[in-house]
Design an enzyme around this catalytic site. Structure first.
Site, short mmCIF file in Angstrom:
data_model
loop_
_atom_site.label_atom_id
_atom_site.label_comp_id
_atom_site.label_asym_id
_atom_site.label_seq_id
_atom_site.Cartn_x
_atom_site.Cartn_y
_atom_site.Cartn_z
N GLY A 8 0.90 -1.20 0.02
CA GLY A 8 -0.19 0.05 -0.12
C GLY A 8 1.04 1.13 0.08
O GLY A 8 0.49 2.32 0.49
N GLY A 11 -0.65 4.74 -0.75
CA GLY A 11 -1.72 5.42 -0.13
C GLY A 11 -1.30 6.51 0.81
O GLY A 11 -0.25 7.02 0.84
N GLN A 12 -2.18 7.07 1.80
CA GLN A 12 -1.99 8.33 2.61
C GLN A 12 -0.88 7.95 3.46
O GLN A 12 0.21 8.86 3.46
CB GLN A 12 -3.27 8.51 3.21
CG GLN A 12 -2.91 9.97 4.05
CD GLN A 12 -3.91 10.09 5.40
OE1 GLN A 12 -4.22 9.26 5.76
NE2 GLN A 12 -3.74 11.22 5.88
N ASN A 54 -0.16 -7.46 -4.00
CA ASN A 54 -1.67 -7.42 -3.79
C ASN A 54 -2.05 -8.40 -2.68
O ASN A 54 -2.00 -9.59 -2.72
CB ASN A 54 -2.52 -7.37 -5.27
CG ASN A 54 -3.74 -7.50 -5.00
OD1 ASN A 54 -4.46 -7.63 -3.93
ND2 ASN A 54 -4.57 -7.02 -6.08
N TYR A 143 -15.54 -1.47 9.57
CA TYR A 143 -13.98 -1.20 9.51
C TYR A 143 -13.49 -1.52 10.99
O TYR A 143 -12.67 -2.05 11.13
CB TYR A 143 -14.11 0.31 9.56
CG TYR A 143 -12.70 0.84 9.53
CD1 TYR A 143 -11.73 0.87 8.73
CD2 TYR A 143 -12.33 1.98 10.61
CE1 TYR A 143 -10.62 1.53 8.85
CE2 TYR A 143 -11.17 2.59 10.75
CZ TYR A 143 -10.35 1.99 9.89
OH TYR A 143 -9.03 2.69 9.99
N LYS A 147 -10.71 -4.18 12.27
CA LYS A 147 -9.81 -3.76 12.96
C LYS A 147 -9.56 -4.66 14.08
O LYS A 147 -8.39 -5.03 14.58
CB LYS A 147 -9.64 -2.32 13.26
CG LYS A 147 -9.62 -1.42 12.21
CD LYS A 147 -8.08 -1.67 11.36
CE LYS A 147 -7.87 -0.97 10.31
NZ LYS A 147 -6.84 -1.16 9.40
N ILE A 173 -4.90 10.54 10.85
CA ILE A 173 -3.73 11.10 10.52
C ILE A 173 -3.71 12.25 9.68
O ILE A 173 -4.54 12.28 8.50
CB ILE A 173 -2.96 10.16 10.00
CG1 ILE A 173 -2.83 8.76 10.75
CG2 ILE A 173 -1.58 10.41 9.33
CD1 ILE A 173 -2.11 8.66 11.76
C1 AKB Z 1 -11.01 6.85 9.51
O1 AKB Z 1 -11.24 7.92 9.55
O2 AKB Z 1 -11.25 5.85 8.88
C2 AKB Z 1 -9.36 6.56 9.73
C3 AKB Z 1 -8.96 6.02 11.04
C4 AKB Z 1 -9.20 6.95 12.36
O3 AKB Z 1 -9.06 4.81 11.56
N1 AKB Z 1 -8.58 7.87 9.60
#
Ligand code: AKB
Length: 318
Positions: A8, A11-12, A54, A143, A147, A173
């Site tokens: 990655g 990415g950011q 990937n 999400y 995690k 971030i």
């Molecule tokens: C998001 O906002 O999805 C991310 C995070 C805090 O994990 N920047």
């Protein structure tokens, strides 16, 4: 760490992490992993090797690891929180099936692995103020679910197979290089672009919504310092709370306004972003990271704002 693969890398976080690792370990020792359609360009392409990596294609990971004799993998492949809600199966495929591939390759080729978790791994039932290192993690977003699973699976590979897995729980971030895409905390980056371009900022979360945030140099330092930490000192592994600043939209707006007096902001709340933000902690307790690997951030809201405005003015020619 001798030979590192960043999955990655465009990415950011990946784009800046790859460059920082190359600065510290030498360009030839850091491979910028990419997927087709997001190939490295410019400095990222020119300053060291690149390889297709990937996470959903285990063979591509294996080939990159074998060819470059990789011993450390930074796995930054993931969908951010808002996008993950609209594409839950893709979020799982990349975040968890992909992680499985990374961990299997790491087990076979004896690599250490960093796969970040997030403040999104917590949920409504978590204590929101000074959230402890070890506490309730019952998120309701896809999400968050990926995690928490990332943390558990990474710990599993450490205890069962001895794979050297380590991670931090990243806050939002903030950076001036690559824009984030599809996160709940993105507003805290976008607000600086609006201020520098002389535009009114439309804020998607309410005043009073506090979330942990961090300036990119501190985030990079956290990832690299943790991977370099002496293993004997680590009582935790996946994943450490880290923190440097927590603010709501009013506080960041007022801080920017000190340097851009005409700056204006209005609220148009996005219900999805607001509900995700409300379920996340206001601020984490990062004592364990400070004690176990000497975590110490450099930037607060004020110093980050000064630096962000200066760098963005130069970047946007304002
Ligand atoms: C998001 O906002 O999805 C991310 C995070 C805090 O994990 N920047």
């Amino acid at each position: 760490m001798k030979n590192i693969l960043v999955i990655g890398s465009t990415g950011q976080i990946g784009s800046e992490l790859t460059m920082e690792l190359r600065k510290r370990y030498g360009g030839d020792h850091v491979v910028a992993g990419y997927i087709v359609g997001a190939e490295p360009k410019g400095e990222l392409l020119e300053s060291g090797p690149t390889a297709r990596a990937n996470v959903t294609d285990r063979q591509s990971l294996e080939m990159a690891v074998k060819e470059y004799h990789i011993d450390t993998i930074y796995n930054l492949a993931a969908l951010l929180s808002v996008v993950a809600e609209s594409r839950p199966s893709m979020a799982w495929k990349i975040g968890i099936d992909g992680l499985w591939n990374v961990l299997e390759v790491a087990r076979e080729y004896e690599c250490a692995v960093f796969t970040p978790s997030s403040i999104g791994s917590f949920g409504e039932s978590t204590p929101h103020i000074k959230t402890p290192q070890d506490t309730i993690q019952r998120p309701r977003t896809m999400y968050g679910i990926t995690k928490v699973t990332t943390e558990l699976l990474s710990d599993y590979y450490y205890t069962k197979y001895g794979v050297d897995t380590r991670a931090v729980r990243f806050p939002g971030i903030i950076s001036n290089v690559t824009l984030p895409g599809g996160g709940t905390t993105d507003y805290a980056v976008e607000i600086y672009y609006a201020a520098v371009k002389g535009e009114k900022f439309i804020c998607p979360v309410k005043a009073g919504t506090y979330m942990d945030m961090m300036y990119m140099p501190d985030a990079l330092n956290a990832a690299i310092s943790l991977m370099e930490a002496a293993p004997a000192r680590l009582k935790h592994r996946n994943a450490f709370n880290i923190a440097s600043m927590s603010f709501d939209p009013e506080e960041i707006y007022k801080t920017i306004k000190k340097y851009v007096p005409d700056f204006e902001m209005e609220y148009q709340v996005d219900p999805l972003k607001q509900s995700i933000a409300d379920s996340w902690p206001d601020c984490l307790d990062d004592t364990c990271a400070r004690e176990e690997w000497d975590w110490k951030p450099q930037y607060d809201l004020e110093s980050m704002t000064v630096d962000m405005l200066e760098k963005l003015r130069a970047k946007l020619g304002k």
